[in-house]
Scaffold this active site. Structure first.
Site, PDB file in Angstrom:
ATOM      1  N   SER A  57      28.901  16.936  30.516  1.00 60.18           N
ATOM      2  CA  SER A  57      30.315  16.607  30.355  1.00 60.18           C
ATOM      3  C   SER A  57      30.520  15.435  29.396  1.00 60.18           C
ATOM      4  CB  SER A  57      30.930  16.342  31.732  1.00 60.18           C
ATOM      5  OG  SER A  57      32.335  16.317  31.668  1.00 60.18           O
ATOM      6  N   HIS A  90      33.819  22.179  30.681  1.00 62.25           N
ATOM      7  CA  HIS A  90      34.611  22.751  31.785  1.00 62.25           C
ATOM      8  C   HIS A  90      35.681  23.710  31.269  1.00 62.25           C
ATOM      9  CE1 HIS A  90      32.583  19.379  33.600  1.00 62.25           C
ATOM     10  NE2 HIS A  90      33.373  18.497  33.000  1.00 62.25           N
TER      11      HIS A  90
END
Length: 200
Positions: free
Chosen positions: A115, A156
């Site tokens: 991330s 995501h």
């Protein structure tokens, strides 16, 4: 360079990490300060720890540059954790760790990330402005990142959890025309090995 830039962990991490792993957790600092939010940070740390490598925790924001350099000199690979991208980049820049990491990775030290840790591998973190809050680093005005790749990772991208489909759509609409975005779903990663790149 050997990079594995994940949206959120990936089975191939155990093949890219090696030896003594420096776990840089600065992106998770705000999570760790909140009892209600630290569960994710603790879980990610445990997942990496369970791979079985010797692991050294490092918070660059609170560590003198000389010590950061020494830790990296005695390490074999880097794991850059997930969390808040603007806070992470600010910590890397203000500590001076950004240039040390750039040098090590370009010299061949494997770099694995999730991330926010993957976003900072891009040329700039500007396109993450819809997903993460710049207010966490009000003094950060230069969004130039580590620049290991020429695309801009958006993690995501499946649009679940904290980042719903509307957030992903807004990100693409706002930044897609100006930046070559690479949208990664959880479970996906961009592997960079030498001159080759592939999404796995």
């Amino acid at each position: 360079m050997h990079l594995l830039l994940t949206s959120m962990l990936h089975p191939k991490m155990s093949k890219v990490l090696t030896g003594k792993v420096v776990y840089i957790g600065d992106a998770a600092r705000t999570l760790l300060e909140s009892p209600g939010r630290r569960k994710h940070a603790d879980w990610e740390h445990e997942q990496v720890e369970q791979l079985g490598f010797e692991m050294v925790d490092l918070m660059v924001a609170t560590t003198p540059l000389e010590q950061i350099s020494d830790v990296l000199d005695h390490a074999d690979s880097i794991y850059m954790a997930s969390g808040e991208t603007f806070d992470l980049l600010n910590a890397l820049k203000t500590s001076g760790a950004d240039q040390l990491i750039i040098n090590k990775v370009r010299e061949g030290m494997p770099y694995v990330s999730s991330s926010a840790g993957s976003v900072v591998a891009s040329p700039s973190i500007d396109p993450i402005g819809v997903m993460d809050s710049a207010s966490l680093a009000p003094d950060l005005h230069d969004y130039t990142a580590l620049g290991f790749i020429d695309r801009f990772i958006i993690p995501h991208a499946q649009g679940t959890g904290s980042y719903g489909p509307e957030v992903i759509s807004e990100t693409v609409e706002k930044y897609g025309g100006d930046y070559p975005l690479l949208l990664l779903n959880d479970g996906q990663a961009l592997e960079v090995d030498g001159d080759g790149q592939q999404v796995i």
